[in-house]
Write a protein that holds these residues in place. Sequence first.
Motif, PDB file in Angstrom:
ATOM      1  N   MET A 173      77.231  70.285 -56.058  1.00  0.00           N
ATOM      2  CA  MET A 173      77.853  70.504 -54.722  1.00  0.00           C
ATOM      3  C   MET A 173      77.624  71.838 -54.367  1.00  0.00           C
ATOM      4  N   PRO A 174      77.315  72.015 -53.119  1.00  0.00           N
ATOM      5  CA  PRO A 174      77.466  73.301 -52.562  1.00  0.00           C
ATOM      6  C   PRO A 174      78.627  74.092 -52.424  1.00  0.00           C
ATOM      7  N   THR A 175      78.597  75.238 -52.443  1.00  0.00           N
ATOM      8  CA  THR A 175      79.834  76.104 -52.372  1.00  0.00           C
ATOM      9  C   THR A 175      80.057  76.508 -50.969  1.00  0.00           C
ATOM     10  N   THR A 176      81.406  77.101 -50.702  1.00  0.00           N
ATOM     11  CA  THR A 176      81.500  77.504 -49.231  1.00  0.00           C
ATOM     12  C   THR A 176      80.785  78.515 -48.789  1.00  0.00           C
ATOM     13  N   ALA A 177      80.060  79.451 -49.702  1.00  0.00           N
ATOM     14  CA  ALA A 177      79.066  80.315 -49.135  1.00  0.00           C
ATOM     15  C   ALA A 177      77.883  79.710 -48.769  1.00  0.00           C
ATOM     16  N   GLU A 178      77.458  78.540 -49.312  1.00  0.00           N
ATOM     17  CA  GLU A 178      76.516  77.866 -49.009  1.00  0.00           C
ATOM     18  C   GLU A 178      76.438  76.955 -47.840  1.00  0.00           C
ATOM     19  N   PHE A 179      77.671  76.557 -47.493  1.00  0.00           N
ATOM     20  CA  PHE A 179      78.043  75.787 -46.231  1.00  0.00           C
ATOM     21  C   PHE A 179      77.836  76.698 -45.230  1.00  0.00           C
ATOM     22  N   GLU A 180      78.379  78.023 -45.466  1.00  0.00           N
ATOM     23  CA  GLU A 180      78.202  78.834 -44.424  1.00  0.00           C
ATOM     24  C   GLU A 180      76.738  79.227 -44.088  1.00  0.00           C
ATOM     25  N   HIS A 181      75.913  79.379 -45.219  1.00  0.00           N
ATOM     26  CA  HIS A 181      74.541  79.680 -44.825  1.00  0.00           C
ATOM     27  C   HIS A 181      73.783  78.539 -44.137  1.00  0.00           C
ATOM     28  N   MET A 182      74.239  77.350 -44.442  1.00  0.00           N
ATOM     29  CA  MET A 182      73.715  76.181 -43.945  1.00  0.00           C
ATOM     30  C   MET A 182      74.093  76.200 -42.290  1.00  0.00           C
ATOM     31  N   LEU A 183      75.021  76.710 -41.958  1.00  0.00           N
ATOM     32  CA  LEU A 183      75.490  76.674 -40.672  1.00  0.00           C
ATOM     33  C   LEU A 183      74.527  77.757 -39.781  1.00  0.00           C
ATOM     34  N   ARG A 184      74.659  78.846 -40.531  1.00  0.00           N
ATOM     35  CA  ARG A 184      73.879  80.145 -39.886  1.00  0.00           C
ATOM     36  C   ARG A 184      72.536  79.773 -39.824  1.00  0.00           C
ATOM     37  N   GLY A 185      71.898  79.063 -40.548  1.00  0.00           N
ATOM     38  CA  GLY A 185      70.446  78.526 -40.561  1.00  0.00           C
ATOM     39  C   GLY A 185      70.342  77.771 -39.686  1.00  0.00           C
ATOM     40  N   ALA A 186      71.320  76.770 -39.095  1.00  0.00           N
ATOM     41  CA  ALA A 186      71.115  76.108 -37.912  1.00  0.00           C
ATOM     42  C   ALA A 186      71.552  76.607 -36.874  1.00  0.00           C
ATOM     43  N   SER A 187      71.802  77.682 -36.836  1.00  0.00           N
ATOM     44  CA  SER A 187      72.170  78.714 -35.368  1.00  0.00           C
ATOM     45  C   SER A 187      73.576  78.068 -34.896  1.00  0.00           C
ATOM     46  N   LEU A 188      74.539  77.745 -35.778  1.00  0.00           N
ATOM     47  CA  LEU A 188      76.112  77.230 -35.712  1.00  0.00           C
ATOM     48  C   LEU A 188      76.647  78.529 -36.044  1.00  0.00           C
ATOM     49  N   ARG A 189      77.857  78.720 -35.471  1.00  0.00           N
ATOM     50  CA  ARG A 189      78.879  79.752 -35.521  1.00  0.00           C
ATOM     51  C   ARG A 189      79.643  79.189 -36.833  1.00  0.00           C
ATOM     52  N   VAL A 190      79.779  79.849 -37.660  1.00  0.00           N
ATOM     53  CA  VAL A 190      80.480  79.790 -38.770  1.00  0.00           C
ATOM     54  C   VAL A 190      82.080  79.622 -38.555  1.00  0.00           C
ATOM     55  N   THR A 191      82.711  78.611 -38.519  1.00  0.00           N
ATOM     56  CA  THR A 191      84.360  78.310 -38.350  1.00  0.00           C
ATOM     57  C   THR A 191      84.757  77.620 -39.734  1.00  0.00           C
ATOM     58  N   ARG A 192      86.091  77.903 -39.863  1.00  0.00           N
ATOM     59  CA  ARG A 192      86.710  77.083 -41.066  1.00  0.00           C
ATOM     60  C   ARG A 192      86.601  75.662 -40.754  1.00  0.00           C
ATOM     61  N   PRO A 193      86.885  75.081 -39.418  1.00  0.00           N
ATOM     62  CA  PRO A 193      86.735  73.587 -39.418  1.00  0.00           C
ATOM     63  C   PRO A 193      85.378  73.011 -39.604  1.00  0.00           C
ATOM     64  N   ARG A 194      84.327  73.670 -39.235  1.00  0.00           N
ATOM     65  CA  ARG A 194      83.000  73.473 -39.441  1.00  0.00           C
ATOM     66  C   ARG A 194      82.662  73.428 -40.949  1.00  0.00           C
ATOM     67  N   VAL A 195      83.378  74.518 -41.595  1.00  0.00           N
ATOM     68  CA  VAL A 195      82.868  74.308 -43.202  1.00  0.00           C
ATOM     69  C   VAL A 195      83.693  73.262 -43.799  1.00  0.00           C
ATOM     70  N   ALA A 196      85.043  73.025 -43.335  1.00  0.00           N
ATOM     71  CA  ALA A 196      85.598  71.782 -44.008  1.00  0.00           C
ATOM     72  C   ALA A 196      84.959  70.546 -43.501  1.00  0.00           C
ATOM     73  N   VAL A 197      84.374  70.199 -42.335  1.00  0.00           N
ATOM     74  CA  VAL A 197      83.720  69.296 -42.241  1.00  0.00           C
ATOM     75  C   VAL A 197      82.505  68.976 -43.001  1.00  0.00           C
ATOM     76  N   LEU A 198      81.705  69.852 -42.986  1.00  0.00           N
ATOM     77  CA  LEU A 198      80.418  69.840 -43.709  1.00  0.00           C
ATOM     78  C   LEU A 198      80.865  69.635 -45.221  1.00  0.00           C
ATOM     79  N   SER A 199      81.802  70.164 -45.862  1.00  0.00           N
ATOM     80  CA  SER A 199      82.212  69.978 -47.132  1.00  0.00           C
ATOM     81  C   SER A 199      82.699  68.425 -47.407  1.00  0.00           C
TER      82      SER A 199
END
Length: 152
Positions: free
Chosen positions: A1-27
């Motif tokens: 299972m990816p870590t929070t840092a990996e979720f943040e990296h995924m969001l940045r890689g998709a040109s999406l701003r990293v926010t707590r709600p986005r990380v929580a939904v992706l998780s």
Amino acid sequence: MPTTAEFEHMLRGASLRVTRPRVAVLSAVHHHPHADTSAIISAVREDLGEVSHQAVYDILRALTVAGLVRCIEPPGSVARYEARVGDNHHHIVCRACGAIADVDCAVGSAPCLTPSDDHGFVIDEAEVVYRGLCPSCSTTTATTDTRKDSRV
């Protein structure tokens, strides 16, 4: 299972701003494969507290457009989300309880996946939904059927 840092990296890689709600939904999508929106909202609220339904819907839409999650809509079911993207896998759905599992692409001769007429479309995906009974429901059904037979 990816870590929070990996979720943040995924969001940045998709040109999406990293926010707590986005990380929580992706998780939540990663931790609850094939979950519907209500289940994702519940999981996000356990993590963050109060988050609006609309915020989760908007985030799911953005994550889907970005290719980080996939929205599936099995017949007779509400939309569900999964983190397995980038391949052409299919799903099997239990007729009794609605459980969903991933199934890799059909193997062998599968003429049903080749359309008789593509109508000029450039086809890049085929979706197949297999239906049946999951192991738990098939055991329950067999037990119920045995009880019915013994009462005759």
